[in-house]
Design an enzyme around this catalytic site. Structure first.
Site, short mmCIF file in Angstrom:
data_model
loop_
_atom_site.label_atom_id
_atom_site.label_comp_id
_atom_site.label_asym_id
_atom_site.label_seq_id
_atom_site.Cartn_x
_atom_site.Cartn_y
_atom_site.Cartn_z
N GLY A 1 0.71 -1.17 0.04
CA GLY A 1 -0.04 -0.17 -0.18
C GLY A 1 0.87 1.18 -0.08
O GLY A 1 2.14 1.25 0.07
N ASP B 1 3.26 -2.56 8.61
CA ASP B 1 2.30 -2.68 7.43
C ASP B 1 1.20 -1.31 7.74
O ASP B 1 1.14 -0.64 8.54
CB ASP B 1 1.37 -3.81 7.32
CG ASP B 1 0.85 -4.16 5.89
OD1 ASP B 1 0.77 -3.18 5.03
OD2 ASP B 1 0.56 -5.45 5.57
N ALA C 1 -2.74 0.40 7.00
CA ALA C 1 -4.23 -0.01 7.31
C ALA C 1 -5.27 1.02 6.85
O ALA C 1 -4.83 2.13 6.39
CB ALA C 1 -4.45 -0.26 8.94
N ASP C 2 -6.31 0.38 6.48
CA ASP C 2 -7.50 1.29 6.30
C ASP C 2 -8.38 1.87 7.32
O ASP C 2 -8.82 3.03 7.23
CB ASP C 2 -8.50 0.32 5.26
CG ASP C 2 -7.51 -0.28 4.11
OD1 ASP C 2 -7.18 0.54 3.52
OD2 ASP C 2 -7.60 -1.51 4.00
N GLY D 1 -6.80 -4.55 3.48
CA GLY D 1 -6.99 -5.15 2.27
C GLY D 1 -7.47 -4.29 1.20
O GLY D 1 -7.94 -4.72 0.03
N GLU E 1 -0.86 -10.44 3.70
CA GLU E 1 -0.46 -9.52 4.63
C GLU E 1 -0.89 -10.25 6.01
O GLU E 1 0.09 -10.14 7.21
CB GLU E 1 -1.06 -8.03 4.86
CG GLU E 1 -0.76 -7.52 3.40
CD GLU E 1 -1.62 -6.07 3.27
OE1 GLU E 1 -1.19 -5.16 2.75
OE2 GLU E 1 -2.90 -6.18 3.48
N LYS F 1 -7.25 7.45 9.33
CA LYS F 1 -7.39 6.26 9.46
C LYS F 1 -8.13 5.61 10.68
O LYS F 1 -8.70 4.52 10.55
CB LYS F 1 -6.23 5.09 9.21
CG LYS F 1 -5.64 5.55 7.69
CD LYS F 1 -6.50 5.01 6.64
CE LYS F 1 -5.74 5.17 5.28
NZ LYS F 1 -4.51 4.52 5.34
C1 5RP Z 1 -3.26 -3.51 1.34
C2 5RP Z 1 -3.55 -3.00 2.64
C3 5RP Z 1 -2.92 -1.54 2.89
O1 5RP Z 1 -1.93 -1.84 3.99
C4 5RP Z 1 -4.11 -0.78 3.08
O2 5RP Z 1 -5.09 -0.70 2.10
C5 5RP Z 1 -3.46 0.56 3.38
O3 5RP Z 1 -3.11 1.19 2.14
P1 5RP Z 1 -2.59 2.68 2.28
O4 5RP Z 1 -1.45 2.83 3.02
O5 5RP Z 1 -2.28 2.91 0.53
O6 5RP Z 1 -3.64 3.79 2.64
O7 5RP Z 1 -4.31 -3.44 3.70
O8 5RP Z 1 -3.90 -4.86 1.23
#
Ligand code: 5RP
Length: 246
Positions: free
Chosen positions: A39, A93, A95-96, A108, A116, A134
């Site tokens: 992401g 990682d 997250a949304d 996701g 992930e 977020k």
């Molecule tokens: C990908 C994910 C990403 O970590 C999530 O969507 C966050 O993305 P971004 O940093 O672009 O906002 O889970 O499957």
């Protein structure tokens, strides 16, 4: 109307993501086996990590998507396949959605949730990096929950999810206006479909996670419940760090 090259809000959001990513990367110990997320925020983390590797940090990454794998290779970050890494020290990682103080997250929306989650599950310490847009009061209140399903019989799987009260929609690739092709479904790195399932605010994420996982045809879902030890949240006031139990 959106500004043509991203407005001030988007620039702030990117700066906050970058600050969260930099703070997490600064805390990576020497000789770490590290899960590398996917992401836009994770990609800012890869940039910061590559800079530390150039300065001499010894680290081995485990990528959570083909795209992250390619970016890590191009940035000179040494990699190992998940199956060659019996245990990971840490994963970082994006997250949304994140709910505090429980640190449950939804992931996701980039489509990489299965790998992930496999990488997170193999990691001793799971770190999430986000900008403060977020943070939500309940998971599902803003975005649908991505559910990865087997292609074969997906409409039947969707009906089973609908029977749980979810509103599943198969994720499609954005149409290319110039070429005007018919819309194509999004296919994950593992060859599955994603059903984005609107739920509204989720009262009991643990129960919903179990119910979704129990449906035939479901491979995995984007509810990461009890799978995060630390969150770095970038915002106008700097980077806030939250740990489980705080
Ligand atoms: C990908 C994910 C990403 O970590 C999530 O969507 C966050 O993305 P971004 O940093 O672009 O906002 O889970 O499957």
């Amino acid at each position: 109307m959106a500004a043509p090259f991203g407005g001030a809000d988007e620039q702030n959001q990117t700066a906050w993501k970058r600050a969260a990513a930099a703070a997490a990367v600064a805390a990576i110990p020497e000789d770490c086996v590290l899960g590398l997320g996917s992401g836009t925020t994770a990609e800012l983390m890869l940039e910061a990590l590559a800079a530390r590797v150039r300065q001499g940090l010894r680290v081995t990454g485990v990528a959570t998507s083909e795209r992250t794998h390619a970016l890590a290779v191009a940035s000179g970050i040494p990699l190992l396949a998940l199956d060659d890494a019996p245990a990971l020290d840490m994963s970082i990682d994006g997250a949304d959605e994140v709910v505090l103080p429980a640190l449950h997250v939804v992931k996701g929306h980039g489509g990489a949730l299965l790998r992930e989650k496999l990488v997170a599950a193999a990691s001793r310490q799971r770190v999430i990096i986000v900008d403060d847009t977020k943070v939500v009061s309940a998971l599902g209140e803003r975005d649908p929950i991505p559910v990865e399903v087997i292609v074969f019989g997906w409409t039947h799987t969707a009906r089973r999810l609908a029977a749980l009260g979810l509103r599943p929609e198969r994720r499609m690739l954005p149409e290319d206006a110039a070429m005007n092709p018919p819309a194509h479904p999004f296919v994950t790195d593992t060859g599955n479909y994603i059903l984005d399932c609107a739920t509204g605010a989720i009262a009991d994420p643990t129960a919903l996670a179990l119910a979704i996982k129990a449906q035939l045809g479901v491979v995995e879902h984007g509810l990461f419940v009890g799978m995060t030890e630390r969150v770095y949240i970038g915002g106008a006031g700097g980077v806030q760090v939250r740990k489980t139990g705080q």
